[in-house]
Design a protein around this motif. Structure first.
Motif, short mmCIF file in Angstrom:
data_model
loop_
_atom_site.label_atom_id
_atom_site.label_comp_id
_atom_site.label_asym_id
_atom_site.label_seq_id
_atom_site.Cartn_x
_atom_site.Cartn_y
_atom_site.Cartn_z
N GLN A 1 -4.02 5.76 15.63
CA GLN A 1 -5.36 6.26 15.32
C GLN A 1 -6.44 5.30 15.86
O GLN A 1 -7.47 5.74 16.36
CB GLN A 1 -5.52 6.42 13.80
N SER B 1 1.44 4.24 -5.75
CA SER B 1 1.26 5.69 -5.82
C SER B 1 -0.12 6.07 -6.32
O SER B 1 -0.50 7.25 -6.31
CB SER B 1 2.32 6.31 -6.75
N LYS C 1 -4.51 4.46 2.37
CA LYS C 1 -4.55 5.24 1.13
C LYS C 1 -3.52 6.36 1.16
O LYS C 1 -2.92 6.72 0.15
CB LYS C 1 -5.94 5.83 0.92
N GLU C 2 -3.31 6.92 2.35
CA GLU C 2 -2.36 8.01 2.51
C GLU C 2 -0.92 7.51 2.67
O GLU C 2 0.02 8.30 2.76
CB GLU C 2 -2.73 8.87 3.71
N GLY C 3 -0.77 6.20 2.74
CA GLY C 3 0.56 5.62 2.89
C GLY C 3 1.14 5.77 4.28
O GLY C 3 2.36 5.81 4.46
N LEU C 4 0.27 5.85 5.30
CA LEU C 4 0.76 6.02 6.67
C LEU C 4 1.39 4.72 7.18
O LEU C 4 0.98 3.61 6.81
CB LEU C 4 -0.40 6.41 7.59
N TYR D 1 0.81 -1.22 0.00
CA TYR D 1 0.00 0.00 0.00
C TYR D 1 0.84 1.27 0.00
O TYR D 1 0.41 2.31 -0.49
CB TYR D 1 -1.03 -0.01 1.14
N ILE D 2 2.07 1.19 0.53
CA ILE D 2 2.91 2.38 0.51
C ILE D 2 3.53 2.57 -0.88
O ILE D 2 3.67 3.70 -1.37
CB ILE D 2 4.02 2.29 1.58
N GLY E 1 -8.39 4.79 5.20
CA GLY E 1 -7.89 6.13 4.92
C GLY E 1 -6.40 6.24 5.16
O GLY E 1 -5.67 6.86 4.36
N GLY E 2 -5.93 5.65 6.25
CA GLY E 2 -4.50 5.70 6.56
C GLY E 2 -3.66 4.96 5.54
O GLY E 2 -2.58 5.41 5.15
#
Length: 305
Positions: A183, A65, A172-175, A61-62, A169-170
């Motif tokens: 979280q 892009s 998708k943002e690559g957290l 997921y990271i 959501g996390g």
């Protein structure tokens, strides 16, 4: 001069003003403890299932892009979350929370019955054992149990729905997994606080309804609304919420013709455009209580109106 026996007996039997019936602390502590345990169990099982998956899927997921909700990692993480959430909608879980709700209602009702008897007996010297369970109360208790079952069920339903959203959501943002885990921890704290408020509010509302039913059964027609007398009282000009829409401070002091804070049980108070307001239910988390107004003891119609 020593008081003779007759005088002592007369003094002993002098009516006392009835006391307010407060929500059962024991029932609230039990309910709060059960809900706290539920939140802890949900969180621990969720972390055990999701944390390894987040670490395993991190490269996918990271590195992506153009992350969309169509990636295979989405299905895998959702599967992990839902494998846990399904346990909290099972028949076994519902049977467990049915017992928790029934036990909570039973504890609160027993404490309310005893407190009501003690209060009124001291005021009029009559044992009100016969109205410990007024007609229709059993149906009310069963309805309250069902209502609380639904409230308890809403806790895992809301929790897992929000967790799914923040995890996706996390990702998708690559957290990093550690950030997403934090979280989840924060959301667990929010859920725990909500569970605590549910316990307090439900016991307060239950106490309000039970007290009012017993007052009616005893032939009492008026009560006095009493606020918690602190800075958190809604509408208190010197408190934290002076502009509250429903003012417990005002309700406890306004006089509609029966004395300050005194209202017909059948009607309750009116404030801010709302009618039928009763102590403990003026607004969510209301801490007001009702004192029975007994003619000739603490209520004198000729004087009070």
């Amino acid at each position: 001069m020593a008081m003779n026996k007759a005088a002592r007996e007369k003094r002993k039997k002098k009516p006392q003003a009835p006391k307010a019936i407060y929500p059962s602390k024991e029932a609230e502590q039990y309910y709060r403890g059960q809900l706290r345990g539920l939140v802890r169990l949900m969180a621990s099982e969720l972390v055990a299932a999701v944390e390894p998956e987040l670490k395993r899927l991190r490269p996918d997921y990271i590195a992506d892009s153009r992350i969309t909700l169509d990636g295979s990692w989405t299905d895998e993480i959702l599967k992990a979350i839902r494998s846990v959430s399904q346990r909290f909608i099972s028949p076994l879980f519902e049977a467990q929370i049915q017992r928790v709700a029934a036990s909570t209602i039973s504890r609160a009702e027993a404490d309310n019955a005893q407190a009501f008897r003690d209060s009124v007996n001291k005021a009029v010297g009559i044992d009100f054992q016969m109205i410990a369970r007024p007609q229709g109360m059993q149906n009310y208790l069963e309805a309250s149990t069902a209502e609380n079952v639904n409230l308890i069920k809403s806790i895992p339903a809301d929790y897992f729905r929000k967790v799914e959203s923040l995890v996706l959501g996390g990702m998708k943002e690559g957290l990093a997994p550690t950030v997403i885990a934090k979280q989840i921890q924060q959301e667990t704290g929010v859920t725990a606080r909500r569970a605590k408020l549910i316990a307090r509010d439900q016991i307060s509302q239950l106490n309000s309804d039970l007290t009012r039913q017993r007052q009616v059964a005893a032939g009492i027609t008026f009560y006095k609304s009493v606020d918690a007398d602190d800075q958190r009282v809604s509408g208190n000009p010197a408190g934290k919420y002076p502009n509250a829409k429903i003012s417990c401070y005002g309700i406890a002091r306004q006089d509609i013709g029966h004395g300050p804070g005194v209202y017909p049980i059948a009607d309750g108070a009116s404030w801010g455009g709302k009618t039928g307001l009763h102590p403990g239910k003026h607004h969510p988390l209301c801490r007001c209580v009702a004192i029975a107004m007994i003619p000739g003891v603490n209520y004198f119609p000729d004087k009070n109106g």
